[in-house]
Design an enzyme around this catalytic site. Structure first.
Site, PDB file in Angstrom:
ATOM      1  N   PRO A 166       0.826  -1.219   0.000  1.00 36.46           N
ATOM      2  CA  PRO A 166       0.000   0.000   0.000  1.00 36.46           C
ATOM      3  C   PRO A 166       0.858   1.266   0.000  1.00 36.46           C
ATOM      4  O   PRO A 166       1.877   1.330   0.680  1.00 36.46           O
ATOM      5  CB  PRO A 166      -0.782  -0.110   1.313  1.00 36.46           C
ATOM      6  CG  PRO A 166       0.097  -0.936   2.206  1.00 36.46           C
ATOM      7  CD  PRO A 166       0.838  -1.885   1.306  1.00 36.46           C
ATOM      8  N   GLY A 167       0.441   2.255  -0.774  1.00 40.95           N
ATOM      9  CA  GLY A 167       1.117   3.553  -0.786  1.00 40.95           C
ATOM     10  C   GLY A 167       0.135   4.625  -0.354  1.00 40.95           C
ATOM     11  O   GLY A 167       0.175   5.139   0.762  1.00 40.95           O
ATOM     12  N   CYS A 216       2.039  29.495 -15.641  1.00 46.17           N
ATOM     13  CA  CYS A 216       1.683  30.250 -16.834  1.00 46.17           C
ATOM     14  C   CYS A 216       0.859  29.431 -17.808  1.00 46.17           C
ATOM     15  O   CYS A 216       1.237  29.310 -18.990  1.00 46.17           O
ATOM     16  CB  CYS A 216       2.938  30.754 -17.511  1.00 46.17           C
ATOM     17  SG  CYS A 216       3.842  31.839 -16.428  1.00 46.17           S
TER      18      CYS A 216
HETATM   19  N1  LLP Z   1       2.736  -1.560  -6.062  1.00 45.86           N
HETATM   20  C1  LLP Z   1       2.972  -1.279  -7.349  1.00 45.86           C
HETATM   21  C2  LLP Z   1       3.656  -2.267  -8.183  1.00 45.86           C
HETATM   22  C3  LLP Z   1       2.559  -0.061  -7.890  1.00 45.86           C
HETATM   23  O1  LLP Z   1       2.784   0.197  -9.175  1.00 45.86           O
HETATM   24  C4  LLP Z   1       1.907   0.893  -7.069  1.00 45.86           C
HETATM   25  C5  LLP Z   1       1.475   2.173  -7.610  1.00 45.86           C
HETATM   26  C6  LLP Z   1       1.703   0.558  -5.717  1.00 45.86           C
HETATM   27  C7  LLP Z   1       2.121  -0.680  -5.256  1.00 45.86           C
HETATM   28  C8  LLP Z   1       1.040   1.489  -4.765  1.00 45.86           C
HETATM   29  O2  LLP Z   1      -0.272   1.762  -5.110  1.00 45.86           O
HETATM   30  P1  LLP Z   1      -1.212   2.611  -4.130  1.00 45.86           P
HETATM   31  O3  LLP Z   1      -1.451   1.802  -2.883  1.00 45.86           O
HETATM   32  O4  LLP Z   1      -0.513   3.898  -3.823  1.00 45.86           O
HETATM   33  O5  LLP Z   1      -2.429   2.818  -4.934  1.00 45.86           O
HETATM   34  N2  LLP Z   1       0.312   8.853  -9.594  1.00 45.86           N
HETATM   35  C9  LLP Z   1      -0.949   8.159  -9.464  1.00 45.86           C
HETATM   36  C10 LLP Z   1      -0.796   6.805  -8.833  1.00 45.86           C
HETATM   37  C11 LLP Z   1       0.167   5.892  -9.553  1.00 45.86           C
HETATM   38  C12 LLP Z   1       0.348   4.581  -8.836  1.00 45.86           C
HETATM   39  C13 LLP Z   1       1.467   3.814  -9.412  1.00 45.86           C
HETATM   40  N3  LLP Z   1       1.725   2.563  -8.796  1.00 45.86           N
HETATM   41  C14 LLP Z   1      -1.930   9.031  -8.706  1.00 45.86           C
HETATM   42  O6  LLP Z   1      -1.566  10.150  -8.311  1.00 45.86           O
HETATM   43  O7  LLP Z   1      -3.085   8.667  -8.498  1.00 45.86           O
END
Ligand code: LLP
Length: 425
Positions: free
Chosen positions: A282-283, A352
């Site tokens: 989780p991120g 801008c």
């Molecule tokens: N594991 C892998 C292999 C991933 O590619 C990602 C996210 C995560 C874990 C974590 O996912 P999370 O729990 O954060 O959803 N910039 C985008 C999100 C891109 C996510 C990329 N990979 C945004 O701002 O919504």
């Protein structure tokens, strides 16, 4: 007229007697006074609470914090202290985690196009896992093995052909994806076969990640079903289901908690006969609602019959998500957190271009004026980490607050920082 839903604020948020917001026992107006605007304020207790929730659900070392969501040395150290491993997806993330003192063994190294140098770094440091994404990557690891580098423990990244309900830019589980070995066309089976026979790697499991900001637990259960059907007969020790749990950003949104998400995943694993160690990454769900961004209002422009523009001192450089994904946010005045918000305006930055929008149609309290502090909640994930220096704006600082103390985790960039890589003839 609705005031800000207080559930969008960090865990330790409180409303003072005068109506102003405090986080971690520190008044937001005082923090802004001390560190300037724009700035990210992170509630350290909130971060620790979410890490603990993930660890309690999945076990120590089985939940890997996806550092791409928000990374600095303080965050890397915090997640590791709380019992998480760390998912790093580039040499730079790997470097930052190591610099923070996180042992390489606690890291999982990701990426669909890891360079030879990045792989050499990961092998030399002996990271705990490499998540292998392509046949070309296997070639590279085998070449490095012939140079005498250590044998890594690897997971095969599988693309299960599962559609996650989210923005197409952040959906990753479908067949049409740059990531991983496709299950449907036999690449996954071919990759497992090759990894099992390769002397250059120790294959310990399979991995998938269906997408990010996914709200439906059913999507994850479906992914477990598909992945388990493939992986159970392989009888490997590890089974990694990635990250992707969504969070509420605006009024009316609801998402499962980390515990609820975990229970859905673990129940589905059990039902499918998965006996391996189940890991996740989780991120967003760890860091998103831990932070708010505080800006100062610089101009207010009324265009009769059209709309009102409220401009703040940041914008798409500190939060590109509205522009990239059409993501929604709320705004509020830290001096009057519970004020009704009868006004509508477009909240914009100072870049801008007209696309520099933070909130397309923001509900705002009456009488927002030049000089007011204005804040957006739920900016802890993919804000600071995706920040840029567009228009040579300096990236904002990150302040951690806890028990009445505000400490700088990342300082504001200076103009000197903006030219530090320039080479003058
Ligand atoms: N594991 C892998 C292999 C991933 O590619 C990602 C996210 C995560 C874990 C974590 O996912 P999370 O729990 O954060 O959803 N910039 C985008 C999100 C891109 C996510 C990329 N990979 C945004 O701002 O919504």
């Amino acid at each position: 007229m609705n005031s800000l839903p207080l559930g969008l604020l960090p865990d330790t948020a409180t409303v003072e007697a005068d109506g102003a917001l405090s986080i971690g026992g520190c008044r937001v107006d005082a923090i802004a006074e001390q560190f300037g605007t724009p700035l990210f304020i992170y509630d350290e207790q909130h971060l620790r609470n979410r890490c603990r929730e993930a660890v309690a659900t999945f076990g120590v070392g089985n939940a890997f914090y996806a550092t791409k969501a928000f990374l600095c040395t303080a965050m890397a150290r915090l997640a590791y202290e709380e019992g998480m491993g760390l998912d790093v997806a580039s040499g730079g993330e790997l470097f930052t985690a190591l610099r923070a003192g996180v042992p390489a063994a606690a890291l999982a190294f990701h990426g669909n196009n890891k360079s030879v140098d990045e792989l050499r770094m990961a092998l030399t440091e002996e990271v705990g896992h490499i998540v292998v994404d392509s046949f070309h990557e296997i070639d590279r690891i085998e070449a490095l093995h012939r140079e005498g580098l250590p044998t890594p423990r690897v997971l095969a990244r599988i693309t299960p052909g599962v559609h996650a309900h989210t923005h197409e830019f952040i959906a990753t589980g479908q067949d049409d994806s740059k990531f991983g070995f496709n299950l449907g066309n036999g690449d996954a089976a071919r990759a497992i076969d090759r990894l099992r026979r390769s002397p250059a790697v120790e294959l310990v499991g399979v991995h998938c990640h269906i997408g990010s900001n996914v709200f439906s637990a059913a999507n994850f259960a479906k992914a477990v079903e598909v992945m388990a059907s493939f992986a159970v007969p392989l009888d490997l020790p590890e089974f990694v289901m990635g990250g992707g749990l969504g969070v509420p950003y605006v009024e009316g949104e609801e998402a499962p908690t980390i515990t609820q998400w975990g229970n859905v995943l673990l129940d589905a694993c059990q039902a499918m006969g998965v006996r391996s160690r189940v890991c996740v990454e989780p991120g967003r769900s760890i860091v998103a609602s831990a932070a708010i961004t505080v800006y100062e209002v610089g101009t207010v422009k009324h265009i009769p019959g059209v709309r009102t523009y409220v401009s703040v001192d940041g914008g798409m450089s500190d939060n590109p998500r509205p522009v990239l994904y059409g993501s929604g946010y709320e705004a509020f005045l830290p001096r009057a957190v519970t004020a009704p918000r009868p006004d509508r305006a477009r909240l914009v930055g100072k870049h801008c271009e007209s696309g520099d929008v933070l909130i397309f149609d923001a509900a705002l309290p009456d009488g927002v004026a030049v000089g007011d502090l204005l804040a957006t909640p739920v900016t802890g994930a993919y804000g600071h980490s995706m920040a840029s220096n567009y228009n040579k704006l300096t990236r904002p600082p990150v302040v951690f607050v806890r028990d009445g103390v505000a400490r700088l985790a990342v300082r504001r960039e200076t103009y000197e920082d903006l030219v530090r890589c320039d080479v003058m003839p």
